[in-house]
Design an enzyme around this catalytic site. Structure first.
Site, PDB file in Angstrom:
ATOM      1  N   TYR A 114       0.819  -1.213   0.000  1.00 47.59           N
ATOM      2  CA  TYR A 114       0.000   0.000   0.000  1.00 47.59           C
ATOM      3  C   TYR A 114       0.854   1.265   0.000  1.00 47.59           C
ATOM      4  O   TYR A 114       0.441   2.287  -0.556  1.00 47.59           O
ATOM      5  CB  TYR A 114      -1.030  -0.042   1.142  1.00 47.59           C
ATOM      6  CG  TYR A 114      -2.093  -1.083   0.837  1.00 47.59           C
ATOM      7  CD1 TYR A 114      -3.038  -0.848  -0.159  1.00 47.59           C
ATOM      8  CD2 TYR A 114      -2.097  -2.321   1.470  1.00 47.59           C
ATOM      9  CE1 TYR A 114      -3.976  -1.810  -0.496  1.00 47.59           C
ATOM     10  CE2 TYR A 114      -3.036  -3.298   1.146  1.00 47.59           C
ATOM     11  CZ  TYR A 114      -3.968  -3.035   0.166  1.00 47.59           C
ATOM     12  OH  TYR A 114      -4.882  -3.984  -0.194  1.00 47.59           O
ATOM     13  N   ARG A 125       1.463   1.934  -3.589  1.00 45.96           N
ATOM     14  CA  ARG A 125       0.276   2.431  -4.276  1.00 45.96           C
ATOM     15  C   ARG A 125      -0.012   3.887  -3.880  1.00 45.96           C
ATOM     16  O   ARG A 125      -0.482   4.667  -4.697  1.00 45.96           O
ATOM     17  CB  ARG A 125      -0.908   1.508  -3.981  1.00 45.96           C
ATOM     18  CG  ARG A 125      -0.602   0.099  -4.517  1.00 45.96           C
ATOM     19  CD  ARG A 125      -1.779  -0.806  -4.529  1.00 45.96           C
ATOM     20  NE  ARG A 125      -2.830  -0.233  -5.351  1.00 45.96           N
ATOM     21  CZ  ARG A 125      -4.118  -0.466  -5.156  1.00 45.96           C
ATOM     22  NH1 ARG A 125      -4.508  -1.258  -4.183  1.00 45.96           N
ATOM     23  NH2 ARG A 125      -5.009   0.081  -5.945  1.00 45.96           N
ATOM     24  N   GLN A 146     -15.505   1.157  -5.839  1.00 45.45           N
ATOM     25  CA  GLN A 146     -14.674   0.092  -5.279  1.00 45.45           C
ATOM     26  C   GLN A 146     -13.230   0.569  -5.171  1.00 45.45           C
ATOM     27  O   GLN A 146     -12.389  -0.113  -4.596  1.00 45.45           O
ATOM     28  CB  GLN A 146     -14.705  -1.141  -6.193  1.00 45.45           C
ATOM     29  CG  GLN A 146     -16.062  -1.801  -6.311  1.00 45.45           C
ATOM     30  CD  GLN A 146     -16.039  -2.904  -7.354  1.00 45.45           C
ATOM     31  OE1 GLN A 146     -15.543  -3.992  -7.122  1.00 45.45           O
ATOM     32  NE2 GLN A 146     -16.573  -2.614  -8.526  1.00 45.45           N
ATOM     33  N   HIS A 184     -14.406  -0.254  -0.601  1.00 51.05           N
ATOM     34  CA  HIS A 184     -13.243  -1.077  -0.241  1.00 51.05           C
ATOM     35  C   HIS A 184     -12.180  -0.288   0.532  1.00 51.05           C
ATOM     36  O   HIS A 184     -11.022  -0.691   0.555  1.00 51.05           O
ATOM     37  CB  HIS A 184     -12.631  -1.709  -1.504  1.00 51.05           C
ATOM     38  CG  HIS A 184     -13.532  -2.721  -2.143  1.00 51.05           C
ATOM     39  ND1 HIS A 184     -13.361  -3.196  -3.428  1.00 51.05           N
ATOM     40  CD2 HIS A 184     -14.619  -3.367  -1.659  1.00 51.05           C
ATOM     41  CE1 HIS A 184     -14.312  -4.077  -3.697  1.00 51.05           C
ATOM     42  NE2 HIS A 184     -15.091  -4.194  -2.657  1.00 51.05           N
ATOM     43  N   GLY A 225     -16.201   0.676 -15.566  1.00 45.12           N
ATOM     44  CA  GLY A 225     -14.849   0.160 -15.368  1.00 45.12           C
ATOM     45  C   GLY A 225     -14.686  -0.859 -14.258  1.00 45.12           C
ATOM     46  O   GLY A 225     -13.748  -0.765 -13.477  1.00 45.12           O
ATOM     47  N   THR A 226     -15.569  -1.841 -14.231  1.00 45.51           N
ATOM     48  CA  THR A 226     -15.365  -2.935 -13.272  1.00 45.51           C
ATOM     49  C   THR A 226     -15.642  -4.263 -13.968  1.00 45.51           C
ATOM     50  O   THR A 226     -16.543  -4.351 -14.810  1.00 45.51           O
ATOM     51  CB  THR A 226     -16.246  -2.791 -12.013  1.00 45.51           C
ATOM     52  OG1 THR A 226     -16.192  -4.015 -11.259  1.00 45.51           O
ATOM     53  CG2 THR A 226     -17.687  -2.461 -12.323  1.00 45.51           C
TER      54      THR A 226
HETATM   55  P1  OAD Z   1     -10.733  -5.232 -12.357  1.00 41.41           P
HETATM   56  O1  OAD Z   1      -9.267  -5.067 -12.579  1.00 41.41           O
HETATM   57  O2  OAD Z   1     -11.246  -6.564 -11.978  1.00 41.41           O
HETATM   58  O3  OAD Z   1     -11.522  -4.774 -13.660  1.00 41.41           O
HETATM   59  C1  OAD Z   1     -11.162  -3.584 -14.326  1.00 41.41           C
HETATM   60  C2  OAD Z   1     -12.211  -3.281 -15.388  1.00 41.41           C
HETATM   61  O4  OAD Z   1     -11.858  -2.029 -15.957  1.00 41.41           O
HETATM   62  C3  OAD Z   1     -12.249  -4.312 -16.532  1.00 41.41           C
HETATM   63  O5  OAD Z   1     -13.609  -4.678 -16.786  1.00 41.41           O
HETATM   64  C4  OAD Z   1     -11.644  -3.542 -17.707  1.00 41.41           C
HETATM   65  O6  OAD Z   1     -12.211  -3.920 -18.960  1.00 41.41           O
HETATM   66  C5  OAD Z   1     -12.021  -2.111 -17.364  1.00 41.41           C
HETATM   67  N1  OAD Z   1     -11.171  -1.075 -17.972  1.00 41.41           N
HETATM   68  C6  OAD Z   1      -9.874  -1.148 -18.373  1.00 41.41           C
HETATM   69  N2  OAD Z   1      -9.473   0.020 -18.891  1.00 41.41           N
HETATM   70  C7  OAD Z   1     -10.522   0.878 -18.799  1.00 41.41           C
HETATM   71  C8  OAD Z   1     -10.726   2.247 -19.142  1.00 41.41           C
HETATM   72  N3  OAD Z   1      -9.778   2.986 -19.704  1.00 41.41           N
HETATM   73  N4  OAD Z   1     -11.961   2.784 -18.897  1.00 41.41           N
HETATM   74  C9  OAD Z   1     -12.954   2.046 -18.333  1.00 41.41           C
HETATM   75  N5  OAD Z   1     -12.799   0.748 -17.998  1.00 41.41           N
HETATM   76  C10 OAD Z   1     -11.609   0.177 -18.217  1.00 41.41           C
HETATM   77  O7  OAD Z   1     -11.144  -4.116 -11.271  1.00 41.41           O
HETATM   78  P2  OAD Z   1     -12.435  -4.034 -10.333  1.00 41.41           P
HETATM   79  O8  OAD Z   1     -13.614  -4.668 -10.971  1.00 41.41           O
HETATM   80  O9  OAD Z   1     -12.552  -2.629  -9.857  1.00 41.41           O
HETATM   81  O10 OAD Z   1     -10.541  -4.953  -4.258  1.00 41.41           O
HETATM   82  O11 OAD Z   1     -11.954  -4.931  -9.114  1.00 41.41           O
HETATM   83  C11 OAD Z   1     -12.764  -5.053  -7.986  1.00 41.41           C
HETATM   84  C12 OAD Z   1     -11.931  -5.247  -6.747  1.00 41.41           C
HETATM   85  O12 OAD Z   1     -10.997  -6.310  -6.935  1.00 41.41           O
HETATM   86  C13 OAD Z   1     -11.047  -4.078  -6.395  1.00 41.41           C
HETATM   87  O13 OAD Z   1     -11.737  -3.056  -5.702  1.00 41.41           O
HETATM   88  C14 OAD Z   1      -9.980  -4.689  -5.541  1.00 41.41           C
HETATM   89  C15 OAD Z   1      -9.729  -5.949  -6.339  1.00 41.41           C
HETATM   90  O14 OAD Z   1      -9.295  -7.043  -5.631  1.00 41.41           O
HETATM   91  C16 OAD Z   1      -9.747  -5.026  -3.165  1.00 41.41           C
HETATM   92  O15 OAD Z   1      -8.532  -4.961  -3.192  1.00 41.41           O
HETATM   93  C17 OAD Z   1     -10.516  -5.201  -1.891  1.00 41.41           C
END
Ligand code: OAD
Length: 228
Positions: free
Chosen positions: A54, A57, A87, A105, A172-173
């Site tokens: 962290y 980051r 998130q 989170h 973006g998730t």
């Molecule tokens: P992910 O890394 O799982 O997903 C990222 C998403 O962002 C994907 O669907 C990509 O297609 C999309 N993406 C990439 N580039 C982009 C852009 N320029 N604009 C928009 N979207 C884009 O991340 P999260 O779903 O946020 O938790 O992950 C959820 C949680 O998993 C996080 O909060 C973290 C992680 O483990 C903890 O650490 C507790």
């Protein structure tokens, strides 16, 4: 009264600010063993490694700037009551100027006392690094992050917001991590739901897909909302 626009954001929201996502190619979980650096067990086993993860980051975050997508969501406040549920542990929504941000989170720039979780401290300036021996006001601290295996205290207020939404937007998730991924199921029947992501996960057919990055995608969302 303005319509209520509730927006759920994930790591892709901050990708264009140069912050790595988790599950894309080259993402953080390819470089670090997730259960070592982001779980309650991992923290118990090796707190030094977790602090260092962290710390890195935080150093990355202070150099990053909000992107066009973050600013686009601020602009939407002119016509909507905008509530962001994120998130993300970064503070880019706040730094862009969004008025209502709920972190599911945790928050990267905060730590809390190990012996009293109500004592939350904001880090700033040169004081960004913590270790297992760091003392703040006499307390050892941990990252103010929701580790895997821990409850998500803000999920209840997040669900309430989604239930009240007049429009719901996901940005973006990868919709891999629950309970955040389940928020989509709490929308009232018949409301407009949008999902902005260049590589979207599978979602119900009634969701309007905007297959773009956050910057361009939020501009496109604005256009579509104006013509609704
Ligand atoms: P992910 O890394 O799982 O997903 C990222 C998403 O962002 C994907 O669907 C990509 O297609 C999309 N993406 C990439 N580039 C982009 C852009 N320029 N604009 C928009 N979207 C884009 O991340 P999260 O779903 O946020 O938790 O992950 C959820 C949680 O998993 C996080 O909060 C973290 C992680 O483990 C903890 O650490 C507790």
């Amino acid at each position: 009264m303005k319509p209520k626009l509730v927006i759920s954001t994930g790591a892709g929201m901050s990708a264009e600010s140069g912050i790595a996502t988790f599950r894309d190619a080259g993402g953080l979980w390819e470089q670090y063993p997730v259960m070592e650096v982001a779980s309650a067990d991992g923290f118990a086993r090796n707190p030094g490694l977790v602090h260092e993860f962290y710390n890195r980051r935080r150093r990355e975050l202070v150099k990053a700037q909000p992107n066009a997508g973050h600013y686009g969501l601020v602009d939407l406040e002119r016509n909507y009551d905008v509530y962001i549920i994120t998130q993300n542990v970064d503070n880019l929504h706040e730094r862009a100027g969004s008025s209502h941000v709920l972190h599911l989170h945790g928050e990267l720039m905060k730590v809390r006392a190990l012996d009293n979780e109500q004592l939350v401290y904001e880090l700033s300036g040169d004081n960004l690094d913590t270790t297992p021996t760091t003392l703040i006001e006499g307390h050892h601290v941990r990252p103010h992050i929701v580790f895997f295996q821990e409850a998500v205290p803000n999920i209840e207020p997040a669900i309430k917001l989604v239930e009240q939404a007049d429009v719901f937007v996901v940005i973006g998730t990868s919709l891999n991590v629950y309970p955040a991924a389940g928020l989509l199921h709490y929308v009232r029947p018949g409301i407009q739901v949008y999902y902005i992501d260049p590589n979207p996960a599978t979602v119900p057919a009634n969701v309007h897909l905007i297959k773009m990055g956050a910057g361009r995608g939020v501009a496109e969302l604005k256009k579509q909302l104006d013509h609704q």
